[in-house]
Design an enzyme around this catalytic site. Structure first.
Site, short mmCIF file in Angstrom:
data_model
loop_
_atom_site.label_atom_id
_atom_site.label_comp_id
_atom_site.label_asym_id
_atom_site.label_seq_id
_atom_site.Cartn_x
_atom_site.Cartn_y
_atom_site.Cartn_z
N LYS A 13 98.05 21.70 -56.90
CA LYS A 13 99.27 22.44 -57.28
C LYS A 13 99.43 23.67 -56.39
CE LYS A 13 97.81 23.05 -61.57
NZ LYS A 13 96.50 22.37 -61.49
N ARG A 88 101.69 24.18 -69.85
CA ARG A 88 100.47 23.39 -69.89
C ARG A 88 100.22 22.79 -71.26
NH1 ARG A 88 97.29 25.82 -65.59
NH2 ARG A 88 95.12 25.26 -65.71
N ARG A 123 86.06 24.13 -52.95
CA ARG A 123 87.19 25.05 -52.75
C ARG A 123 86.69 26.48 -52.48
NH1 ARG A 123 91.82 25.52 -57.17
NH2 ARG A 123 90.05 25.87 -58.55
N ARG A 167 87.57 21.70 -68.13
CA ARG A 167 88.98 21.90 -67.75
C ARG A 167 89.71 20.55 -67.68
NH1 ARG A 167 87.79 24.95 -62.44
NH2 ARG A 167 90.02 24.70 -62.00
P1 AP5 Z 1 94.31 23.54 -55.34
O1 AP5 Z 1 95.62 23.45 -54.64
O2 AP5 Z 1 93.63 24.86 -55.44
O3 AP5 Z 1 94.41 22.83 -56.78
P2 AP5 Z 1 95.13 23.29 -58.13
O4 AP5 Z 1 95.85 22.10 -58.66
O5 AP5 Z 1 95.91 24.53 -57.91
O6 AP5 Z 1 93.83 23.52 -59.01
P3 AP5 Z 1 93.42 24.73 -59.98
O7 AP5 Z 1 91.94 24.65 -60.15
O8 AP5 Z 1 93.99 26.01 -59.49
O9 AP5 Z 1 94.10 24.29 -61.28
P4 AP5 Z 1 93.76 24.76 -62.70
O10 AP5 Z 1 94.93 24.20 -63.39
O11 AP5 Z 1 92.45 24.35 -63.23
O12 AP5 Z 1 93.60 26.35 -62.56
P5 AP5 Z 1 94.56 27.56 -62.87
O13 AP5 Z 1 94.24 28.63 -61.91
O14 AP5 Z 1 95.97 27.11 -63.01
O15 AP5 Z 1 93.33 22.49 -54.60
C1 AP5 Z 1 91.98 22.32 -55.01
C2 AP5 Z 1 91.09 22.05 -53.79
O16 AP5 Z 1 91.45 20.78 -53.22
C3 AP5 Z 1 91.25 23.08 -52.66
O17 AP5 Z 1 90.00 23.28 -52.07
C4 AP5 Z 1 92.22 22.40 -51.67
O18 AP5 Z 1 92.00 22.83 -50.33
C5 AP5 Z 1 91.87 20.93 -51.85
N1 AP5 Z 1 93.05 20.08 -51.71
C6 AP5 Z 1 94.32 20.31 -52.20
N2 AP5 Z 1 95.14 19.29 -51.89
C7 AP5 Z 1 94.37 18.39 -51.21
C8 AP5 Z 1 94.65 17.11 -50.64
N3 AP5 Z 1 95.86 16.55 -50.72
N4 AP5 Z 1 93.64 16.45 -50.05
C9 AP5 Z 1 92.39 17.00 -49.96
N5 AP5 Z 1 92.06 18.20 -50.48
C10 AP5 Z 1 93.05 18.88 -51.10
O19 AP5 Z 1 94.05 27.99 -64.34
C11 AP5 Z 1 92.78 28.55 -64.53
C12 AP5 Z 1 92.56 28.84 -66.02
O20 AP5 Z 1 93.53 29.77 -66.49
C13 AP5 Z 1 92.72 27.63 -66.96
O21 AP5 Z 1 91.53 26.89 -67.06
C14 AP5 Z 1 93.11 28.32 -68.28
O22 AP5 Z 1 91.99 28.87 -68.93
C15 AP5 Z 1 93.98 29.47 -67.82
N6 AP5 Z 1 95.41 29.13 -67.76
C16 AP5 Z 1 96.20 29.11 -66.65
N7 AP5 Z 1 97.46 28.76 -66.95
C17 AP5 Z 1 97.46 28.55 -68.30
C18 AP5 Z 1 98.47 28.13 -69.20
N8 AP5 Z 1 99.74 27.86 -68.80
N9 AP5 Z 1 98.13 27.99 -70.52
C19 AP5 Z 1 96.88 28.27 -70.96
N10 AP5 Z 1 95.88 28.66 -70.14
C20 AP5 Z 1 96.16 28.79 -68.82
MG MG Z 2 95.77 26.51 -58.63
#
Ligand code: AP5
Ligand code: MG
Length: 217
Positions: A13, A88, A123, A167
């Site tokens: 994402k 989410r 990552r 997660r």
């Molecule tokens: P990346 O692009 O970083 O992936 P992402 O989908 O953004 O993953 P996140 O870990 O950020 O998602 P998340 O939903 O767990 O975390 P968030 O910060 O939102 O890519 C990942 C890796 O893969 C990178 O190394 C990249 O280089 C590689 N990659 C990407 N695309 C690729 C491809 N096509 N091919 C190969 N490699 C690739 O949330 C964190 C925490 O916050 C949650 O656990 C929760 O506690 C809280 N939170 C956040 N939002 C909410 C909400 N709305 N409601 C409740 N709690 C929330």
């Molecule tokens: Mg992210």
């Protein structure tokens, strides 16, 4: 243009958001990044959110809904925004719908669970800019340092195998139902319906970006 990016942790994402926000000149609203900065600041929100994030659980809806509602009133959102990691849960999506916030496009990025662990354990991020790297898929020019600022990269504290599995569990339980929520809405005959589509997130990041650029205009 109002866009939602749906997908499991590590689906890409944040990576796709970096392309899309430039293409449409809209801000990326990444609730995870906002929460991590609240945790770093030790704000009231950060203190409340930290224990859920460390445990791989979702932060309670009320905290997140208020945070996003406030953020989208800011001036830079007047031409739209890109939601990364929100909504989410069904209550978060309903809160947005009930506020009359109409979304143009909902994109689901689909990646098998087996790929997620490898992606997240490799990552590295540059916290100040949100730039995202991977030690083998997308390495920085100098190992351990950001390409633009040369500042050190970090590993997110929730990118441990144990927390990644939690997660993923939270994703399947609480977020996956949104796919049906938005795809059903997209099939209704209403003015407010969004366009919904799924994309294969196991393709290369640049290939996904090209497909998205073709599909959204
Ligand atoms: P990346 O692009 O970083 O992936 P992402 O989908 O953004 O993953 P996140 O870990 O950020 O998602 P998340 O939903 O767990 O975390 P968030 O910060 O939102 O890519 C990942 C890796 O893969 C990178 O190394 C990249 O280089 C590689 N990659 C990407 N695309 C690729 C491809 N096509 N091919 C190969 N490699 C690739 O949330 C964190 C925490 O916050 C949650 O656990 C929760 O506690 C809280 N939170 C956040 N939002 C909410 C909400 N709305 N409601 C409740 N709690 C929330
Ligand atoms: Mg992210």
């Amino acid at each position: 243009m109002k866009i939602i990016l749906l997908g499991a942790p590590g689906a890409g994402k944040g990576t796709q958001a970096q392309f899309l926000k430039q293409k449409f000149n809209i801000p990326q609203i990444a609730t995870g990044d906002m929460l991590r900065s609240a945790v770093a600041d030790k704000s009231e929100l950060g203190i409340k959110a930290k224990k859920f994030m460390d445990d791989g659980q979702l932060v309670p809806d009320k905290l997140i809904i208020d945070l996003v509602k406030l953020r989208i009133t800011e001036h830079d959102c007047k031409n739209g925004f890109l939601l990364d990691g929100f909504p989410r849960t069904i209550p978060q999506a309903e809160a947005m719908r009930d506020e009359g916030i109409n979304i143009n496009v909902v994109i689901e990025i689909k990646v098998p669970d087996q790929t997620i662990i490898e992606r997240l354990s490799g990552r590295r991020i540059h916290p100040a800019s949100g730039r995202i790297y991977h030690i083998t898929n997308n390495p920085p020019k100098n190992e351990g340092f950001d390409d633009t600022t040369d500042e050190p990269l970090i590993t997110r504290s929730d990118d441990t195998e144990e927390t990644i599995l939690k997660r993923l569990g939270a994703y399947h339980r609480e977020t996956e139902p949104l796919i049906n929520f938005y795809s059903s809405w997209a099939n209704q005959n209403t003015d407010t319906r969004p366009i919904f589509f799924s994309i294969d997130g196991s393709l290369k990041a640049i290939e996904i970006n090209n497909i998205l650029s073709d599909k959204i205009s």
